[in-house]
Design a protein around this motif. Sequence first.
Motif, mmCIF file in Angstrom:
data_model
loop_
_atom_site.group_PDB
_atom_site.id
_atom_site.type_symbol
_atom_site.label_atom_id
_atom_site.label_comp_id
_atom_site.label_asym_id
_atom_site.label_seq_id
_atom_site.Cartn_x
_atom_site.Cartn_y
_atom_site.Cartn_z
ATOM 1 N N GLN A 83 0.796 -1.215 0.000
ATOM 2 C CA GLN A 83 0.000 0.000 0.000
ATOM 3 C C GLN A 83 0.839 1.279 0.000
ATOM 4 O OE1 GLN A 83 -3.493 -0.155 -0.113
ATOM 5 N NE2 GLN A 83 -3.036 -2.316 -0.462
ATOM 6 N N ARG A 84 2.149 1.164 0.063
ATOM 7 C CA ARG A 84 2.989 2.354 0.148
ATOM 8 C C ARG A 84 2.894 3.193 -1.131
ATOM 9 N NH1 ARG A 84 8.807 0.120 1.275
ATOM 10 N NH2 ARG A 84 8.010 -1.397 -0.267
ATOM 11 N N PRO A 85 2.847 4.527 -0.995
ATOM 12 C CA PRO A 85 2.826 5.391 -2.180
ATOM 13 C C PRO A 85 4.091 5.202 -3.016
ATOM 14 C CG PRO A 85 2.281 6.616 -0.184
ATOM 15 C CD PRO A 85 2.793 5.293 0.268
ATOM 16 N N VAL A 86 3.986 5.555 -4.293
ATOM 17 C CA VAL A 86 5.114 5.431 -5.215
ATOM 18 C C VAL A 86 5.477 6.817 -5.743
ATOM 19 C CG1 VAL A 86 6.006 4.345 -7.312
ATOM 20 C CG2 VAL A 86 4.290 3.150 -5.904
ATOM 21 N N ILE A 87 6.750 7.152 -5.681
ATOM 22 C CA ILE A 87 7.264 8.398 -6.237
ATOM 23 C C ILE A 87 7.809 8.115 -7.625
ATOM 24 C CG2 ILE A 87 8.971 10.237 -5.995
ATOM 25 C CD1 ILE A 87 8.910 9.685 -2.957
ATOM 26 N N LEU A 88 7.291 8.812 -8.626
ATOM 27 C CA LEU A 88 7.776 8.677 -9.991
ATOM 28 C C LEU A 88 8.712 9.844 -10.293
ATOM 29 C CD1 LEU A 88 4.478 7.716 -11.881
ATOM 30 C CD2 LEU A 88 6.119 6.225 -10.719
ATOM 31 N N PHE A 89 9.933 9.546 -10.733
ATOM 32 C CA PHE A 89 10.936 10.576 -10.981
ATOM 33 C C PHE A 89 11.557 10.380 -12.356
ATOM 34 C CE2 PHE A 89 13.478 7.016 -9.819
ATOM 35 C CZ PHE A 89 14.750 7.222 -10.342
ATOM 36 N N ASP A 90 12.173 11.429 -12.868
ATOM 37 C CA ASP A 90 12.856 11.383 -14.162
ATOM 38 C C ASP A 90 14.209 10.703 -13.976
ATOM 39 O OD1 ASP A 90 14.119 11.801 -16.559
ATOM 40 O OD2 ASP A 90 13.789 13.966 -16.624
ATOM 41 N N GLY A 91 14.354 9.506 -14.556
ATOM 42 C CA GLY A 91 15.545 8.702 -14.316
ATOM 43 C C GLY A 91 16.806 9.186 -14.994
ATOM 44 N N VAL A 92 16.730 10.163 -15.905
ATOM 45 C CA VAL A 92 17.940 10.674 -16.550
ATOM 46 C C VAL A 92 18.308 12.070 -16.069
ATOM 47 C CG1 VAL A 92 17.533 9.285 -18.621
ATOM 48 C CG2 VAL A 92 16.701 11.652 -18.543
ATOM 49 N N CYS A 93 17.517 12.632 -15.171
ATOM 50 C CA CYS A 93 17.748 13.986 -14.668
ATOM 51 C C CYS A 93 18.700 13.948 -13.473
ATOM 52 C CB CYS A 93 16.411 14.606 -14.271
ATOM 53 S SG CYS A 93 16.529 16.111 -13.302
ATOM 54 N N ASN A 94 19.812 14.704 -13.559
ATOM 55 C CA ASN A 94 20.774 14.734 -12.456
ATOM 56 C C ASN A 94 20.148 15.284 -11.175
ATOM 57 O OD1 ASN A 94 22.872 13.660 -13.966
ATOM 58 N ND2 ASN A 94 23.679 15.661 -14.572
ATOM 59 N N LEU A 95 19.354 16.340 -11.311
ATOM 60 C CA LEU A 95 18.694 16.914 -10.141
ATOM 61 C C LEU A 95 17.749 15.913 -9.507
ATOM 62 C CD1 LEU A 95 17.927 19.311 -8.293
ATOM 63 C CD2 LEU A 95 16.233 19.960 -10.025
ATOM 64 N N CYS A 96 16.977 15.219 -10.333
ATOM 65 C CA CYS A 96 16.000 14.251 -9.825
ATOM 66 C C CYS A 96 16.689 13.079 -9.135
ATOM 67 C CB CYS A 96 15.125 13.743 -10.960
ATOM 68 S SG CYS A 96 14.333 15.048 -11.937
ATOM 69 N N ASN A 97 17.784 12.591 -9.720
ATOM 70 C CA ASN A 97 18.520 11.491 -9.109
ATOM 71 C C ASN A 97 19.137 11.906 -7.780
ATOM 72 O OD1 ASN A 97 18.738 8.866 -10.761
ATOM 73 N ND2 ASN A 97 18.971 10.439 -12.323
#
Length: 216
Positions: A83-97
Amino acid sequence: MHALGVLQTPRGSPVARQGARQATPAPLRPVATKRSNAAPGGAHSAAGSSSLVLRAAASAGPTSSSAPVQAPNTVVDDFATDQRPVILFDGVCNLCNGGVNFMLQADPTGIYRIAALQSPAGRRLLARCGRSPDDISSIVLVERDRCHIRSEAILRIGAGLAMPLPALAALGFPFPLPFRDGVYDLVANNRYSFFGRTDVCRLQDKGKFEARFIVN
């Protein structure tokens, strides 16, 4: 340094995963609701949230004229056993990583799961939220019955992490949503120019946080 599961991608071109596409659940379509002022951790948010309450659509129709979602043969429910929420992020973005690395350290109890927007799981969850599977314009916080994007997602994620992040999130919620999202868009729309991008897409982590990532 963590060993990462990666997806090769040429610099300057959109990330795409080749091969058979993963099955996606019928999209959950946003419906207008009256939002509670209460935010996670007791913080309060301004009216007019970037949040969508989701209800299952009667049929799996297109969610975007440019990227229709096809009706799947098999429905995958990412919340059936977890049931845990999922965070979707941009996998090629340095800031996001960098933000993902910081979040993992600030979430010692594992409140959140993580998936790259470009991964099969990320594309499936985007469709669940009624967004195009190719849309990597915003971070997305996906809960079982609703999703949050842009500044609302950032603040709600922060409210669930270790102190002092919930206190900082509480300071951000009172600002009007258009102002918050304007600041978010300024950074997000220029994230590659300001912070750069990688040649590979981060799909998972082979270290101690491996169980936190979902890929397929």
